[in-house]
Design an enzyme around this catalytic site. Structure first.
Site, PDB file in Angstrom:
ATOM      1  N   GLY A  15       0.843  -1.198   0.000  1.00 58.92           N
ATOM      2  CA  GLY A  15       0.000   0.000   0.000  1.00 58.92           C
ATOM      3  C   GLY A  15       0.876   1.244   0.000  1.00 58.92           C
ATOM      4  N   THR A  28      18.106   8.104  -3.569  1.00 59.90           N
ATOM      5  CA  THR A  28      18.749   8.429  -4.845  1.00 59.90           C
ATOM      6  C   THR A  28      19.908   9.407  -4.633  1.00 59.90           C
ATOM      7  OG1 THR A  28      16.644   8.120  -5.970  1.00 59.90           O
ATOM      8  CG2 THR A  28      18.325   9.356  -7.169  1.00 59.90           C
ATOM      9  N   ARG A  76       1.125  -5.232  -5.095  1.00 63.46           N
ATOM     10  CA  ARG A  76       1.287  -6.346  -4.158  1.00 63.46           C
ATOM     11  C   ARG A  76       1.491  -7.561  -5.067  1.00 63.46           C
ATOM     12  NH1 ARG A  76      -0.821  -3.831   0.667  1.00 63.46           N
ATOM     13  NH2 ARG A  76      -2.665  -2.592   0.269  1.00 63.46           N
ATOM     14  N   CYS A  77       2.749  -8.016  -5.189  1.00 66.26           N
ATOM     15  CA  CYS A  77       3.116  -8.984  -6.230  1.00 66.26           C
ATOM     16  C   CYS A  77       3.116 -10.419  -5.708  1.00 66.26           C
ATOM     17  CB  CYS A  77       4.497  -8.609  -6.767  1.00 66.26           C
ATOM     18  SG  CYS A  77       5.117  -9.736  -8.005  1.00 66.26           S
ATOM     19  N   GLY A 106       5.840  -2.035   3.644  1.00 64.24           N
ATOM     20  CA  GLY A 106       5.463  -2.607   4.940  1.00 64.24           C
ATOM     21  C   GLY A 106       5.970  -4.020   5.111  1.00 64.24           C
ATOM     22  N   ASP A 107       5.293  -4.807   5.943  1.00 65.94           N
ATOM     23  CA  ASP A 107       5.841  -6.132   6.279  1.00 65.94           C
ATOM     24  C   ASP A 107       5.934  -7.073   5.069  1.00 65.94           C
ATOM     25  OD1 ASP A 107       3.102  -6.333   6.204  1.00 65.94           O
ATOM     26  OD2 ASP A 107       2.883  -7.369   8.124  1.00 65.94           O
ATOM     27  N   THR A 129       4.153   2.748   5.780  1.00 67.96           N
ATOM     28  CA  THR A 129       2.737   2.379   5.745  1.00 67.96           C
ATOM     29  C   THR A 129       1.994   3.338   6.663  1.00 67.96           C
ATOM     30  OG1 THR A 129       1.092   0.799   6.590  1.00 67.96           O
ATOM     31  CG2 THR A 129       3.331   0.489   7.374  1.00 67.96           C
ATOM     32  N   ILE A 130       0.826   3.777   6.226  1.00 69.52           N
ATOM     33  CA  ILE A 130       0.071   4.718   7.066  1.00 69.52           C
ATOM     34  C   ILE A 130      -0.325   4.077   8.393  1.00 69.52           C
ATOM     35  CG2 ILE A 130      -0.850   6.076   5.146  1.00 69.52           C
ATOM     36  CD1 ILE A 130      -3.567   4.533   5.648  1.00 69.52           C
ATOM     37  N   ASP A 131      -0.305   2.726   8.457  1.00 67.26           N
ATOM     38  CA  ASP A 131      -0.842   2.022   9.629  1.00 67.26           C
ATOM     39  C   ASP A 131       0.052   2.126  10.880  1.00 67.26           C
ATOM     40  OD1 ASP A 131      -2.686   1.229   7.724  1.00 67.26           O
ATOM     41  OD2 ASP A 131      -1.772  -0.737   7.430  1.00 67.26           O
ATOM     42  N   ASP A 133       2.122   0.033  11.833  1.00 68.02           N
ATOM     43  CA  ASP A 133       1.918  -1.254  12.503  1.00 68.02           C
ATOM     44  C   ASP A 133       3.120  -2.189  12.403  1.00 68.02           C
ATOM     45  OD1 ASP A 133       1.747  -1.755   9.797  1.00 68.02           O
ATOM     46  OD2 ASP A 133       0.049  -3.125   9.957  1.00 68.02           O
ATOM     47  N   GLY A 174      -6.104   1.445   8.842  1.00 73.46           N
ATOM     48  CA  GLY A 174      -5.096   1.067   9.836  1.00 73.46           C
ATOM     49  C   GLY A 174      -4.895  -0.438   9.869  1.00 73.46           C
ATOM     50  N   ARG A 175      -5.606  -1.112   8.987  1.00 74.96           N
ATOM     51  CA  ARG A 175      -5.591  -2.576   8.937  1.00 74.96           C
ATOM     52  C   ARG A 175      -5.955  -3.127  10.312  1.00 74.96           C
ATOM     53  NH1 ARG A 175      -3.873  -5.531   4.622  1.00 74.96           N
ATOM     54  NH2 ARG A 175      -2.658  -3.864   3.719  1.00 74.96           N
ATOM     55  N   ARG A 249     -24.435  10.022  12.016  1.00 78.23           N
ATOM     56  CA  ARG A 249     -24.068   9.729  10.631  1.00 78.23           C
ATOM     57  C   ARG A 249     -22.747   8.973  10.627  1.00 78.23           C
ATOM     58  NH1 ARG A 249     -28.508  11.313   9.963  1.00 78.23           N
ATOM     59  NH2 ARG A 249     -29.276  12.979   8.576  1.00 78.23           N
ATOM     60  N   ILE A 256      -8.918   7.935   1.076  1.00 77.25           N
ATOM     61  CA  ILE A 256      -8.620   9.377   1.068  1.00 77.25           C
ATOM     62  C   ILE A 256      -7.462   9.689   2.032  1.00 77.25           C
ATOM     63  CG2 ILE A 256     -10.193  10.207   2.900  1.00 77.25           C
ATOM     64  CD1 ILE A 256     -11.066  12.323   0.748  1.00 77.25           C
ATOM     65  N   ARG A 258      -4.820   8.053   2.423  1.00 75.48           N
ATOM     66  CA  ARG A 258      -3.496   7.727   1.881  1.00 75.48           C
ATOM     67  C   ARG A 258      -2.947   8.824   0.970  1.00 75.48           C
ATOM     68  NH1 ARG A 258      -3.969   1.549   0.929  1.00 75.48           N
ATOM     69  NH2 ARG A 258      -3.471   1.922  -1.249  1.00 75.48           N
TER      70      ARG A 258
HETATM   71  O1  F6P Z   1      -1.704  -0.963   4.765  1.00 72.42           O
HETATM   72  C1  F6P Z   1      -2.190   0.246   4.294  1.00 72.42           C
HETATM   73  C2  F6P Z   1      -3.670   0.156   4.033  1.00 72.42           C
HETATM   74  O2  F6P Z   1      -4.126   1.413   3.578  1.00 72.42           O
HETATM   75  C3  F6P Z   1      -4.520  -0.312   5.223  1.00 72.42           C
HETATM   76  O3  F6P Z   1      -4.759   0.718   6.136  1.00 72.42           O
HETATM   77  C4  F6P Z   1      -5.745  -0.832   4.539  1.00 72.42           C
HETATM   78  O4  F6P Z   1      -6.381  -1.817   5.305  1.00 72.42           O
HETATM   79  C5  F6P Z   1      -5.187  -1.415   3.259  1.00 72.42           C
HETATM   80  O5  F6P Z   1      -3.938  -0.810   3.029  1.00 72.42           O
HETATM   81  C6  F6P Z   1      -6.068  -1.192   2.066  1.00 72.42           C
HETATM   82  O6  F6P Z   1      -5.531  -1.895   0.987  1.00 72.42           O
HETATM   83  P1  F6P Z   1      -5.939  -1.645  -0.527  1.00 72.42           P
HETATM   84  O7  F6P Z   1      -5.321  -0.357  -0.951  1.00 72.42           O
HETATM   85  O8  F6P Z   1      -5.381  -2.815  -1.234  1.00 72.42           O
HETATM   86  O9  F6P Z   1      -7.443  -1.550  -0.549  1.00 72.42           O
END
Ligand code: F6P
Length: 354
Positions: A15, A28, A76-77, A106-107, A129-131, A133, A174-175, A249, A256, A258
């Protein structure tokens, strides 16, 4: 500098995260300033398999830090996890004289990097990664920008919900980790925050909203992590409305979070991590992940980092701990406790200020 490094590759994978471009620029420029050529690998490990490379020069990385996403694109390969995919990636490195790789992600990215190292291509990882984690590091690139975006969006919702005397239940990415919801929630003065790491007391949250409404409060913000499952936030919204009488609501911020302009924190940390990654690689080190610990930039063994992470996430696989000493395992356990304790401390603050 180890003599053999004439050219390195850099890739972004998984991600995307704000700050990836700044890390790319740093890698670079740091390598070029040490007389080492740099190629960008397009689309993460996919581009390493297909040989999609681009020469990186100072002008190619000028002005890229202001944007999120990644100019190298990401993927994601799945093929990279196969022997054939790995063989093609190693061949790309050999044919193009790539002596080492900096892998930003990320991991999943680090699992790829450690496999590649095992197949003879030295790799160094940069956590992005934004998470936030990744247990081995206090900070992952993108986290600060993501939280600032959540804060802005929550502020916007607060404006309208104050006018209409409503409650906004906001679900954020945040996964399986609740850092974004927790820290942004504290910053916006959320009346309740629900994260996967700790039990959520819905009754207490509802009682709080009722009491505040009775005392004259109009708008409310509740932050919820996506890690609690698809329907959690929507169900909570209905429950709040039904049990408090406050019109509510639901808003899912999703991807958004990211995007947007990377913050100083992300650009600055990316600059430090990129420089450290190149230093490590050219010093002849490999299979390391660059981490921030207590404000310092350090490097740690990727395999240690991955196992520590699985221990924290309760996803250890059979044999994971076999290659580590009893002392290592003890230290991992302590680090997991410290990580969770820090979340508990923040959650206590969140509840105190709610
Ligand atoms: O790991 C970053 C992340 O944005 C998570 O917060 C989220 O669960 C996931 O990736 C979403 O993945 P994708 O972009 O494949 O929908």
């Amino acid at each position: 500098m180890a003599q053999k490094f004439r050219k390195i590759g850099v890739l972004t994978s998984g991600g995307d995260a704000p700050g990836m471009n700044a890390a790319l620029r740093s890698v670079t420029l740091a390598a070029l300033s040490r007389g080492v050529e740099v190629v960008g690998v397009m689309k993460g490990y996919t581009g390493l398999i297909s040989g999609e490379l681009v020469d990186l020069t100072p002008d190619k990385v000028a002005n890229i830090t202001v944007n999120s996403g990644t100019v190298l694109y990401s993927d994601r390969c799945l093929e990279f996890a196969t022997e054939e995919g790995m063989a093609k990636a190693v061949e790309t490195c050999r044919k193009n004289n790539i002596d080492g790789i900096v892998a930003i992600g990320g991991d999943g990215t680090f699992r790829g990097a450690t496999d590649l190292t095992r197949h003879g291509v030295p790799c160094i990882g940069i956590p992005a990664t934004i998470d936030n984690d990744i247990t081995s590091t206090d900070y992952t690139l993108g986290f600060d920008t993501a939280m600032n975006t959540v804060m802005d969006m929550a502020d916007n919702l607060k404006d309208t919900h104050e006018s209409h005397a409503r409650c906004a239940v906001i679900e954020v990415m945040g996964r399986d980790a609740g850092y974004i919801a927790l820290e942004a929630g504290i910053a916006v003065g959320a009346v309740a925050i629900a994260i996967p790491e700790l039990p959520f007391d819905a009754d207490a949250a509802i009682a709080r909203i009722k009491a505040k409404r009775a005392a004259g409060a109009r708008g409310f913000i509740v932050l919820v992590s996506e890690g609690l499952g698809g329907a959690f936030g929507e169900e909570l919204t209905k429950r709040i409305e039904a049990e408090t009488g406050v019109e509510s609501r639901f808003a899912r911020l999703a991807h958004i979070v990211r995007g947007g302009k990377p913050t100083l924190r992300d650009r600055f940390t990316a600059a430090r991590m990129g420089d450290a990654a190149v230093d490590a690689l050219l010093d002849g080190k490999s299979n390391l992940v660059i981490c921030e610990k207590d404000g310092k930039i350090i490097s740690r063994d990727i395999e240690y980092a991955l196992v520590l992470d699985r221990m924290y996430k309760k996803k250890l696989k059979d044999g994971d701990l076999d290659k580590f000493s009893a002392e290592d395992v003890e230290n991992m356990k302590k680090e997991c406790e410290i990580t969770l304790d820090a979340i508990k401390d923040l959650y206590a603050i969140a509840n105190e200020l709610a």
